[in-house]
Design an enzyme around this catalytic site. Structure first.
Site, PDB file in Angstrom:
ATOM      1  N   LYS A  66       0.792  -1.242   0.000  1.00  0.00           N
ATOM      2  CA  LYS A  66       0.000   0.000   0.000  1.00  0.00           C
ATOM      3  C   LYS A  66       0.825   1.293   0.000  1.00  0.00           C
ATOM      4  CE  LYS A  66      -4.289  -1.701   2.019  1.00  0.00           C
ATOM      5  NZ  LYS A  66      -5.342  -1.465   3.011  1.00  0.00           N
ATOM      6  N   ASP A 102      -9.896   3.366   2.161  1.00  0.00           N
ATOM      7  CA  ASP A 102     -10.041   2.661   3.443  1.00  0.00           C
ATOM      8  C   ASP A 102     -10.696   3.544   4.520  1.00  0.00           C
ATOM      9  OD1 ASP A 102      -8.965   0.182   2.705  1.00  0.00           O
ATOM     10  OD2 ASP A 102      -6.915   0.859   3.044  1.00  0.00           O
ATOM     11  N   GLY A 126      -4.804   1.654  18.764  1.00  0.00           N
ATOM     12  CA  GLY A 126      -3.881   1.270  17.704  1.00  0.00           C
ATOM     13  C   GLY A 126      -3.389   2.495  16.943  1.00  0.00           C
ATOM     14  N   TYR A 220     -12.912  -8.481  11.015  1.00  0.00           N
ATOM     15  CA  TYR A 220     -14.145  -9.219  10.679  1.00  0.00           C
ATOM     16  C   TYR A 220     -13.944 -10.735  10.695  1.00  0.00           C
ATOM     17  CZ  TYR A 220     -12.452  -8.816   5.816  1.00  0.00           C
ATOM     18  OH  TYR A 220     -11.708  -8.834   4.664  1.00  0.00           O
TER      19      TYR A 220
HETATM   20  P1  ATR Z   1      -2.603  -2.338  10.012  1.00  0.00           P
HETATM   21  O1  ATR Z   1      -2.087  -1.896   8.677  1.00  0.00           O
HETATM   22  O2  ATR Z   1      -3.606  -3.460   9.955  1.00  0.00           O
HETATM   23  O3  ATR Z   1      -3.075  -1.197  10.850  1.00  0.00           O
HETATM   24  P2  ATR Z   1      -0.088  -2.361  11.411  1.00  0.00           P
HETATM   25  O4  ATR Z   1       0.297  -1.130  10.666  1.00  0.00           O
HETATM   26  O5  ATR Z   1       0.911  -3.463  11.553  1.00  0.00           O
HETATM   27  O6  ATR Z   1      -1.363  -3.041  10.755  1.00  0.00           O
HETATM   28  O7  ATR Z   1      -0.598  -1.910  12.873  1.00  0.00           O
HETATM   29  C1  ATR Z   1      -0.966  -2.811  13.860  1.00  0.00           C
HETATM   30  C2  ATR Z   1      -1.418  -2.065  15.114  1.00  0.00           C
HETATM   31  O8  ATR Z   1      -1.846  -3.046  16.053  1.00  0.00           O
HETATM   32  C3  ATR Z   1      -0.318  -1.261  15.798  1.00  0.00           C
HETATM   33  O9  ATR Z   1      -0.892  -0.149  16.415  1.00  0.00           O
HETATM   34  C4  ATR Z   1       0.197  -2.259  16.848  1.00  0.00           C
HETATM   35  O10 ATR Z   1       0.769  -1.665  17.981  1.00  0.00           O
HETATM   36  P3  ATR Z   1       2.300  -1.102  17.974  1.00  0.00           P
HETATM   37  O11 ATR Z   1       2.234   0.230  17.305  1.00  0.00           O
HETATM   38  O12 ATR Z   1       2.667  -1.036  19.401  1.00  0.00           O
HETATM   39  O13 ATR Z   1       3.096  -2.115  17.193  1.00  0.00           O
HETATM   40  C5  ATR Z   1      -1.080  -2.920  17.245  1.00  0.00           C
HETATM   41  N1  ATR Z   1      -0.856  -4.252  17.822  1.00  0.00           N
HETATM   42  C6  ATR Z   1      -0.532  -5.385  17.152  1.00  0.00           C
HETATM   43  N2  ATR Z   1      -0.430  -6.423  18.006  1.00  0.00           N
HETATM   44  C7  ATR Z   1      -0.690  -5.930  19.250  1.00  0.00           C
HETATM   45  C8  ATR Z   1      -0.760  -6.495  20.570  1.00  0.00           C
HETATM   46  N3  ATR Z   1      -0.517  -7.791  20.774  1.00  0.00           N
HETATM   47  N4  ATR Z   1      -1.082  -5.687  21.603  1.00  0.00           N
HETATM   48  C9  ATR Z   1      -1.332  -4.375  21.397  1.00  0.00           C
HETATM   49  N5  ATR Z   1      -1.283  -3.774  20.183  1.00  0.00           N
HETATM   50  C10 ATR Z   1      -0.968  -4.535  19.129  1.00  0.00           C
END
Ligand code: ATR
Length: 279
Positions: A66, A102, A126, A220
């Site tokens: 992306k 999105d 997040g 989902y």
């Molecule tokens: P996407 O494109 O789907 O948003 P991403 O850019 O990898 O995927 O972002 C994932 C988000 O989920 C991030 O905010 C991540 O937190 P960090 O910024 O601390 O990495 C969060 N996330 C993923 N696994 C997590 C977990 N086990 N506990 C808390 N937050 C989590």
């Protein structure tokens, strides 16, 4: 001649987009086909060049391309540019133009279930790519107060700092957010916490959820995450990630064909196919 559309990503076999768009082409009598293309990281430039050369009319872009796709496009819509990610490409008069549907898709889906007003206070859980698209689209649409709770505070700080739209934002730890939860009208869960197979995990306790609050989760699979189950039990309105998926697809379809499609049909179609597939 039959038009070609598609989606590029890695992995791609799980994508529901072909099912959704091919059904719409049939319904609206459009002579076109939508195909999933498995494109690995190092092959993106060649794949885009190839799609342009064979006159592909448009395509979606998914993980992990992306952001990198932007370097291969002729024009980028300003909101997609600000978000730093493109999920929809239109091939028009020899040019590849990138958009991000999105965040807008999330908002369109949300609008059907929850009224966002000037005074709506939002908490986003997040701070990854999906959170960014939603945050910028909401700020762009005029939402004034959007706070963050993220495992890594620094990532949320970066999102806020780079946001080109006027919005008031604070960052809270999980504990702080849980304590002050009653001050929010809308909670948007954008992390992967709660996604299958870890379906009992939740990123936040809703013990202090305010009356009339609405909880949206962009996951989902499963259709009802632990946080949504908890929200429902407390009497809150809820929404899963199917609406965002359907509406980002509907907005892409509109960019390619000029038709805003029947989103109820799209959702039913995806639900029917979800049974047999992992998403
Ligand atoms: P996407 O494109 O789907 O948003 P991403 O850019 O990898 O995927 O972002 C994932 C988000 O989920 C991030 O905010 C991540 O937190 P960090 O910024 O601390 O990495 C969060 N996330 C993923 N696994 C997590 C977990 N086990 N506990 C808390 N937050 C989590």
């Amino acid at each position: 001649m039959k038009k070609l559309f598609g989606v590029i990503g890695d992995p791609i076999s799980h994508s529901m987009s072909p099912v959704m768009h091919n059904d719409l082409f049939m319904v609206y009598g459009i002579d076109a086909h939508y195909h999933p293309f498995h494109v690995k990281r190092g092959d993106l430039g060649a794949a885009v060049q190839g799609l342009k050369a064979i006159n592909c009319s448009g395509f979606n872009v998914t993980v992990p391309h992306k952001t990198e796709i932007m370097t291969f496009l002729d024009e980028i819509d300003p909101l997609a540019e600000a978000i730093g990610a493109v999920n929809t490409v239109v091939h028009e008069e020899g040019k590849l133009i990138g958009y991000n549907t999105d965040g807008h898709g999330f908002l369109e889906g949300l609008k059907r279930k929850f009224t966002v007003s000037d005074s709506t206070k939002v908490l986003i859980i997040g701070a990854g790519g999906a959170a960014k698209a939603i945050f910028y689209s909401m700020a762009h649409a005029g939402v004034k107060h959007i706070d963050f709770c993220n495992r890594t505070a620094e990532k949320a700080a970066q999102l806020i700092e780079s946001c080109p739209f006027t919005v008031q934002s604070n960052i809270y730890t999980r504990e702080e957010a849980e304590k002050r939860l009653s001050s929010y009208n809308l909670i948007i869960q954008t992390t992967s916490v709660g996604m299958s197979p870890n379906i009992d995990d939740s990123p936040l306790s809703l013990e202090n959820l305010g009356t009339g609050a609405f909880v949206s989760d962009i996951i989902y699979n499963p259709l009802e995450t632990a946080i949504l189950r908890d929200a429902k039990r407390r009497g809150a309105g809820t929404q899963n990630g199917l609406d965002m998926f359907v509406f980002q697809g509907a907005l892409a379809f509109e960019k390619w064909t000029g038709i805003f499609p029947d989103t109820v049909r799209m959702k039913q179609n995806v639900l029917k196919h979800l049974g047999g597939k992992k998403c």
